[in-house]
Scaffold this active site. Structure first.
Site, PDB file in Angstrom:
ATOM      1  N   GLU A  81       0.845  -1.175   0.000  1.00 17.72           N
ATOM      2  CA  GLU A  81       0.000   0.000   0.000  1.00 17.72           C
ATOM      3  C   GLU A  81       0.886   1.232   0.000  1.00 17.72           C
ATOM      4  OE1 GLU A  81      -2.771  -0.404   3.086  1.00 17.72           O
ATOM      5  OE2 GLU A  81      -4.337   0.635   2.001  1.00 17.72           O
ATOM      6  N   GLY A  82       0.649   2.067  -0.954  1.00 20.97           N
ATOM      7  CA  GLY A  82       1.474   3.269  -1.032  1.00 20.97           C
ATOM      8  C   GLY A  82       0.616   4.513  -0.954  1.00 20.97           C
ATOM      9  N   THR A  83       1.227   5.630  -1.277  1.00 19.42           N
ATOM     10  CA  THR A  83       0.504   6.885  -1.235  1.00 19.42           C
ATOM     11  C   THR A  83      -0.503   6.969  -2.381  1.00 19.42           C
ATOM     12  OG1 THR A  83       2.603   7.777  -0.515  1.00 19.42           O
ATOM     13  CG2 THR A  83       0.859   9.352  -0.938  1.00 19.42           C
ATOM     14  N   SER A  85      -1.395   4.098  -4.456  1.00 20.73           N
ATOM     15  CA  SER A  85      -1.967   2.854  -4.961  1.00 20.73           C
ATOM     16  C   SER A  85      -1.916   1.744  -3.913  1.00 20.73           C
ATOM     17  CB  SER A  85      -1.179   2.405  -6.194  1.00 20.73           C
ATOM     18  OG  SER A  85       0.158   2.125  -5.830  1.00 20.73           O
ATOM     19  N   VAL A  87      -1.454  -2.539  -3.915  1.00 22.50           N
ATOM     20  CA  VAL A  87      -1.058  -3.645  -4.785  1.00 22.50           C
ATOM     21  C   VAL A  87      -1.588  -4.953  -4.199  1.00 22.50           C
ATOM     22  CG1 VAL A  87       0.861  -4.847  -5.891  1.00 22.50           C
ATOM     23  CG2 VAL A  87       1.015  -2.382  -5.480  1.00 22.50           C
ATOM     24  N   LYS A 131      -2.000  -3.597  -9.530  1.00 22.24           N
ATOM     25  CA  LYS A 131      -1.820  -2.300  -8.897  1.00 22.24           C
ATOM     26  C   LYS A 131      -3.074  -1.467  -9.117  1.00 22.24           C
ATOM     27  CE  LYS A 131       1.360   1.605  -8.802  1.00 22.24           C
ATOM     28  NZ  LYS A 131       2.765   1.974  -8.968  1.00 22.24           N
ATOM     29  N   ASP A 218      12.245   7.855  -7.143  1.00 26.85           N
ATOM     30  CA  ASP A 218      11.833   7.255  -5.868  1.00 26.85           C
ATOM     31  C   ASP A 218      12.576   5.945  -5.608  1.00 26.85           C
ATOM     32  OD1 ASP A 218      10.449   7.296  -3.511  1.00 26.85           O
ATOM     33  OD2 ASP A 218       8.598   6.467  -4.328  1.00 26.85           O
TER      34      ASP A 218
END
Lengths: 458, 599
Positions: A81-83, A85, A87, A131, A218
């Site tokens: 879990e990102g900013t 999205s 997955v 994603k 990144d």
């Protein structure tokens, strides 16, 4: 004691709170920041792993909102879990209907693994990573990411895009599911020879990305999915990536040094210095515009020029971030930089490199670095010393001699200096890095230790 | 006289006629008579009010001066003095006189208010502070300033004596001559400008200005004019003339006028009590200040920290005491406490020191500071430790102090720094040591990652901001899952080891397990680890089965360009759905997606 504290408190209150950014920049800043490396999951999940209720609900909601997706993919678990999205791991139900040249596992299973090691036959289920890009992301941002991935489809060690599709505002990208381990599981145990392999793989990826004049922006452990057993990694998440030259404005760092020196000599600052030194002060109600530059990335991994808002950032910012990873591995500290914000980040870098270097670095980008904070020495600390200190070796050994780094560590530190070079024009490039002894030895090591045939040597 | 002066001539016997004034011996015409030339051609001729202008000035100044000649120093002084006193003085006279005078001044002001927007000033031989002040005032009246001398300028303002050559011919003839020149200029302005520049007028700007038919004013003159322009005559936009005509008591009127003058003055000059230190925030504490060398943009970074007795107490980033594997910039109270514990244990028995060269012993050494470049660090023998405690070496990280003030509430407030809220905070969550077996990787929720992302934008510096709230929420979260720390991602063995190292005395229950590990020489096998780890992870998952269900997910929507409190709520909102349903928003992306169809 209490009195002293009260006095301290008063001083603190008397001083104005400085806001270093405008309020309206907040939203943008939030979007600049990729998720914290520590908070992201960074490891592939096993399919038999038990699923949390909330995850199951999340998956159910996703399937419901995206009609038809469960015909093509069976969502198994949430793996990241990102900013921007989330997955999921999913089984690819239509694997056999398509061309799967992207499937390096299948490829290498046949090619690399010795017959005894081969665990799974072609009958095995095929997994992909799905994603789910948050619907709050603009189509432009999504387009950027997918467009870059499309461009990079044949790049080595870069996660290929299998496909992508949209349902209303929900866009989904399908990527290979890559077996890897969480960085946190191995960063304290990596030997130098392991690091060579890790960075060889990373720089192969960066070389191919940079060859297309794309900045990843990144680079951090969570975006380089590495499998130590196979000594292979893939670079993922191009959500913040951009093409070199996007929104460039002239920055002094690209001028010939002669011209830059003259610019500095004729600067407003140089003139006021000649007129007699003034006490440092900044305007209270500053109506000047802010210096604007892309600062997307993750805290603790931003290069000095990103922090200094250089307006002509290039692919070398990724090399700095890679240097931060190497520093992490050598010092066995993760994260190495805390960097609560950009100012802290720059000061942490100053802690290492000292004021003099930071002054020079700032001047490259037409800026004056002033500080009177007593913790930062003029020349900083050597990376050797920091690594010894971080690994509790800053004392002396039993014979009374000063403990030194191992020889291969010294070589690594020398390479580290090339990555953590504050001047972006002098920083080593990915292509050069692959020719550096620290990396070329990875090939030798592999030659000696691996039990499989290597067809790219010789 | 050129044709422009005709209206004036028609009214020679009017009260304010300059001719009449001239007979009174109060002609002061050089500049104003020639003012006409400053009007760009093609503009309508000035209206009758301008007649009053010269007269108004002359009446007020009451000076007898040879027409056209520049005022000498004494005259200027005298004028300045009179000017200041002019209005109040006349206010002493009868109301009629006051009204009359005010009326003339008003007319004069009206005239110049129209004229100023056509003026382009070039300042020459004028000190910077005067220039900026005068220029600002002139600009509020619509005039412009040019930084470089060019034909664009209509007026040259100087402190030098104004060359008298053409003026000596008298105002009338000079304006004739220039009028002609101006007509020529109209046609071939450029060539004349060039010619003027090429002429060998000693290369002096004033001579050139004259060649080009520009007005040359003394700085004093312009200042005087500006003062008069801003003088309260009821012409100002904020108050009307009738008030002055009223029979209000003098004192009240005067006081009012005073106040208005004061306000007016402040308006154009800034507050009287202002000094430059108010405009600039001086950096008095320890600071970092990174700014543009040409001061063209806002500083990229500026932050000030309170002065502290020892630099180790400063809140700026520096190497701090921390355990193995952890961020070296974040203080680790557990680590410090453990070290203290060891120091206390040491004299009593040899229990602690009896431990072999384990990581604990190694960690012990680490408490020593990172010396400056080429500074030999001392060996961590017991006596050395004792000594260091009292001594505080230059680059020593904090030792005893941090543990004592580990309660963040008692810390001095920090400003402009995110560190107060972030640094060392999570690790102390719940006051508990870091427990083993917690693997948070799979439970990271959107809210957490988003909040964490946002910490990077210096939440500490912004009060009342939603990020601040996030930060607080995050702390609560951290408290709830007290086991979480920023660094708790290691395997259970690693965590156990660390717990063991950190909590030597506090957690006797662990002793047995720890012993076992120590005897293994603290080397763990990979296989071993993953098995144990898996179990630990499962246990953790069970423990965490009940997540607080309705967690709000705040964030920012790029498409609606607004912040939201809850993701799920926002994405079904009308505005967002409208965006989602509009095909044109997706056209470009769809074109690409068409190329990405799986084959």
């Amino acid at each position: 004691m209490a009195k002293a504290r009260a006095a301290l408190q008063r001083t603190a209150e008397a001083m104005p709170i400085h806001r270093d950014e405008d309020m309206e920049e907040d939203a943008e800043q939030t979007l600049d920041e990729s998720a914290d490396p520590l908070e992201e999951s960074g490891r592939t999940a096993d399919s038999d792993e038990e699923i949390e209720e909330s995850v199951a609900e999340d998956i159910a909601r996703f399937e419901e909102s995206f009609s038809g997706i469960n015909k093509r993919y069976r969502l198994i678990n949430r793996i990241g879990e990102g900013t921007f999205s989330t997955v999921y791991k999913a089984e690819d139900l239509e694997y056999n209907n398509f061309n799967n040249s992207w499937d390096i596992d299948e490829h290498s299973n046949r090619k690399w693994a010795s017959p005894g090691q081969r665990r799974r036959t072609s009958k095995r289920p095929h997994y992909v990573a799905i994603k789910k890009i948050y619907v709050t992301s603009s189509p432009g941002r999504i387009l950027n990411e997918l467009d870059l991935l499309h461009d990079l489809k044949n790049s080595e060690e870069v996660c290929p895009l299998i496909t992508a599709f949209r349902h209303m505002d929900q866009v989904v990208a399908v990527l290979p599911y890559f077996q890897h381990r969480d960085f946190r599981e191995y960063y304290r145990d990596m030997r130098i020879s392991d690091m060579r392999l890790y960075f060889k793989s990373l720089f192969i990826a960066l070389k191919s990305v940079h060859a297309k004049h794309i900045l990843h922006r990144d680079i951090k452990p969570t975006n380089f999915l590495y499998n130590p057993e196979q000594a292979r990694g893939v670079l993922v998440d191009f959500g913040l990536a951009e093409r070199e030259g996007t929104d460039w404005h002239q920055c002094d760092c690209t001028l010939p040094s002669e011209e830059r020196r003259s610019r500095i000599a004729h600067s407003h600052y140089a003139q006021t210095q000649q007129a007699g030194h003034q006490v440092s002060a900044y305007p209270k109600n500053d109506v000047r515009s802010s210096r604007r530059a892309n600062r997307a990335g993750t805290r603790g991994f931003r290069a000095p020029e990103v922090l200094l808002k250089c307006t002509q950032q290039n692919t070398s910012i990724d090399m700095w971030s890679a240097g931060v990873i190497l520093l992490t591995l050598l010092s066995r500290r993760f994260p190495f930089f805390h960097s609560a914000d950009d100012i802290d980040a720059l000061l942490e870098i100053t802690t290492i490199f000292g004021r003099k270097k930071m002054k020079e670095t700032s001047l490259l980008h037409g800026q004056i670095f002033e500080t009177n904070i007593p913790s930062y020495s003029e020349n900083g600390h050597s990376l050797e010393k920091i690594i010894l200190w971080c690994t509790s070796r800053s004392g002396k050994d039993s014979t009374g001699a000063k403990i030194e780094l191992e020889d291969d560590e010294k070589e690594a530190v020398e390479f580290l200096y090339r990555l953590l070079e504050c001047d972006p024009t002098k920083r080593i490039t990915a292509e050069e890095a692959l020719r550096h002894p620290f990396i070329t030895k990875a090939f030798e090591d592999e030659d000696g230790t691996s039990d499989v045939d290597i067809d790219f040597v010789g | 006289m050129n044709s422009r002066r005709v209206p004036l001539a028609n009214l020679q016997n009017a009260t304010n006629s300059p001719l009449r004034a001239q007979t009174a011996g109060a002609k002061r015409s050089r500049s104003h008579a020639s003012e006409q030339r400053d009007m760009p051609y093609g503009q309508p001729p000035p209206k009758k009010q301008m007649i009053a202008v010269d007269d108004a000035e002359s009446t007020r100044f009451g000076l007898s001066r040879k027409s056209g000649a520049p005022p000498n120093a004494f005259q200027r002084k005298l004028e300045a003095v009179r000017e200041v006193k002019a209005v109040p003085k006349q206010a002493d006279k009868t109301q009629r006189t006051v009204n009359e005078n005010l009326e003339t001044i008003r007319q004069w002001q009206r005239h110049y208010r129209k004229m100023f927007p056509t003026f382009v000033f070039y300042f020459e031989s004028i000190s910077e502070d005067v220039r900026s002040k005068v220029s600002r005032q002139a600009q509020t009246l619509g005039a412009r300033e040019v930084k470089f001398f060019s034909r664009e300028a209509t007026h040259v303002i100087t402190t030098r004596p104004i060359p008298a050559d053409s003026d000596s011919t008298g105002s009338t003839s000079s304006s004739h001559a220039r009028g002609t020149a101006n007509h020529n200029q109209l046609e071939t302005k450029k060539s004349i400008f060039d010619a003027a520049l090429q002429k060998n007028n000693n290369g002096d700007i004033l001579s050139k200005a004259k060649e080009l038919g520009m007005k040359i004013w003394s700085a004093d003159k312009l200042q005087r004019m500006l003062i008069t322009m801003f003088n309260d005559t009821g012409e100002g936009p904020d108050y009307g003339a009738p008030r002055h005509a009223s029979a209000a008591p003098q004192s009240k009127l005067a006081r009012q006028a005073d106040l208005q003058t004061l306000l007016q003055n402040e308006k154009r000059n800034g507050p009287l009590d202002r000094d430059h230190s108010v405009d600039m925030v001086q950096l008095r504490g320890f600071y970092i200040y990174i700014h543009d060398m040409d001061e063209a943009t806002k500083p990229v970074m500026v932050r000030e920290y309170p002065k502290v007795a020892k630099k180790e107490e400063g809140k700026w980033p520096q190497f701090r005491m921390s355990g193995h594997g952890k961020c070296p910039f974040v203080e680790d109270p557990n680590h410090i406490r453990r070290l203290q514990q060891e120091q206390e244990d040491r004299p009593r028995g040899m229990k602690a020191t009896a431990a072999p060269r384990t990581r604990a012993a190694a960690a012990m050494e680490e408490k020593r500071a990172l010396g400056e470049n080429n500074n030999l660090a001392r060996r961590a023998t017991a006596p050395a430790v004792k000594q260091e405690e009292g001594e505080a070496k230059p680059l020593d990280p904090p030792k005893v102090i941090p543990a004592k003030r580990s309660n963040t509430d008692s810390m001095p407030p920090m400003f402009g720094s995110a560190q107060a809220s972030i640094r060392a905070m999570p690790r102390f969550a719940g006051g508990e040591p870091i427990a083993s077996g917690i693997q948070p990787s799979n439970i990271t929720s959107a809210i957490r990652s988003q909040m964490i992302s946002s910490t990077a934008a210096a939440p500490g510096a912004r009060a009342g901001h939603s990020k601040e709230v996030n930060q607080l929420k995050r702390r609560v979260l951290d408290k709830n899952n007290s086991a979480h720390s920023a660094n708790s991602g290691q395997s259970s063995v690693m965590n156990d080891m660390r717990a063991a190292l950190n909590q030597e005395a506090v957690q006797p229950a662990r002793a047995a397990k720890r012993k076992a590990q120590e005897t293994l020489g603290l080397i763990h096998e990979d296989g071993n680890q993953s098995e144990e780890e898996r179990q630990a992870r499962k246990a953790a998952a069970i423990r965490r089965r009940k997540p607080s269900e309705k967690e709000l997910k705040p964030g920012y929507c790029e498409n609606c360009r607004e912040k939201f409190n809850d993701f799920d709520e926002h994405t079904v909102s009308r505005k967002h759905r409208k965006f989602a349903m509009s095909a044109e928003n997706w056209q470009e992306l769809d074109d690409l997606l068409a190329q990405l169809v799986r084959r």
